[in-house]
Write a protein that holds these residues in place. Structure first.
Motif, PDB file in Angstrom:
ATOM      1  N   PHE A 123       0.839  -1.195   0.000  1.00 52.50           N
ATOM      2  CA  PHE A 123       0.000   0.000   0.000  1.00 52.50           C
ATOM      3  C   PHE A 123       0.876   1.246   0.000  1.00 52.50           C
ATOM      4  O   PHE A 123       0.562   2.238  -0.676  1.00 52.50           O
ATOM      5  N   GLY A 124       1.969   1.213   0.754  1.00 50.70           N
ATOM      6  CA  GLY A 124       2.863   2.369   0.799  1.00 50.70           C
ATOM      7  C   GLY A 124       3.400   2.725  -0.579  1.00 50.70           C
ATOM      8  O   GLY A 124       3.414   3.898  -0.969  1.00 50.70           O
ATOM      9  N   ARG A 125       3.829   1.729  -1.337  1.00 49.04           N
ATOM     10  CA  ARG A 125       4.323   1.972  -2.700  1.00 49.04           C
ATOM     11  C   ARG A 125       3.216   2.582  -3.558  1.00 49.04           C
ATOM     12  O   ARG A 125       3.448   3.524  -4.330  1.00 49.04           O
ATOM     13  N   GLN A 126       2.002   2.039  -3.437  1.00 52.78           N
ATOM     14  CA  GLN A 126       0.880   2.552  -4.217  1.00 52.78           C
ATOM     15  C   GLN A 126       0.577   4.010  -3.851  1.00 52.78           C
ATOM     16  O   GLN A 126       0.302   4.835  -4.730  1.00 52.78           O
ATOM     17  N   ALA A 127       0.634   4.296  -2.554  1.00 52.04           N
ATOM     18  CA  ALA A 127       0.319   5.657  -2.097  1.00 52.04           C
ATOM     19  C   ALA A 127       1.370   6.664  -2.563  1.00 52.04           C
ATOM     20  O   ALA A 127       1.042   7.765  -3.005  1.00 52.04           O
ATOM     21  N   PHE A 128       2.651   6.288  -2.513  1.00 50.69           N
ATOM     22  CA  PHE A 128       3.695   7.191  -2.984  1.00 50.69           C
ATOM     23  C   PHE A 128       3.577   7.395  -4.498  1.00 50.69           C
ATOM     24  O   PHE A 128       3.785   8.507  -5.006  1.00 50.69           O
TER      25      PHE A 128
END
Length: 198
Positions: free
Chosen positions: A185-190
């Protein structure tokens, strides 16, 4: 001889204090996770840790303090992860890579259980915001130091604020879907942030 004895005493006292602190913390968290935060009393924590209530209160002023003590080092962990990144990385990449590295190292069932406890308990959830504020301030300063910029550089503060928001969102996503690692999710959010900013 007396000098040698007295010079070792503070070390022994500190070790005993650290052991007592760790025991109270461990027993408190065990009870909170087993019985629930609200259902567990300080007297029960003291009994499980084999200390008096008065001794417990010398270490922790409340049940909330016991929980938050398990997260006390987290802001520094994030700052250290950022400080370990190459100075040539762009600010956003630096923070993203540091947070992903940290998530991969510290992801565990216990960490998720503590995060779920905090999220489900209003008094803990409200107090947890102070942790995020500390992270944001320390992260902005660490980014500025890493880049040789003024402490209150606007770009560093903006990136730190965005990173903390993503950290919160990634934690929530992890709690809602335990099978998915928070770093996904972190990669997607960035990536979404870059699209919006671009």
């Amino acid at each position: 001889m007396q000098d040698n004895i007295s010079s070792t005493e503070p070390g022994l006292r500190e070790r005993k204090r650290a052991e007592t602190h760790a025991r109270i913390q461990a027993e408190g968290m065990r009870l909170f996770l087993d019985k629930g935060f609200e259902a567990t009393t300080l007297d029960e924590v003291a009994a499980a840790a084999e200390v008096s209530r008065r001794t417990l209160l010398n270490y922790f002023g409340s049940k909330e303090e016991i929980v938050f003590s398990t997260k006390a080092d987290f802001p520094q962990f994030i700052a250290d992860a950022v400080a370990a990144r190459p100075a040539a990385e762009p600010l956003l990449d630096m923070v993203e890579n540091a947070l992903i590295d940290l998530a991969e190292r510290h992801r565990s069932d216990e960490a998720r259980a503590v995060a779920a406890l905090i999220c489900a308990t209003p008094s803990l959830h409200a107090g947890d915001q102070a942790k995020y504020e500390r992270i944001e301030r320390l992260l902005a300063k660490t980014l500025a130091d890493k880049k040789g910029l003024p402490e209150h550089d606007v770009a560093c503060r903006v990136v730190a604020g965005a990173a903390v928001s993503i950290l919160k969102l990634a934690t929530s996503a992890w709690l809602e879907n335990p099978a998915q690692e928070p770093e996904i999710f972190g990669r997607q959010a960035f990536a979404a942030l870059r699209r919006v900013a671009g």
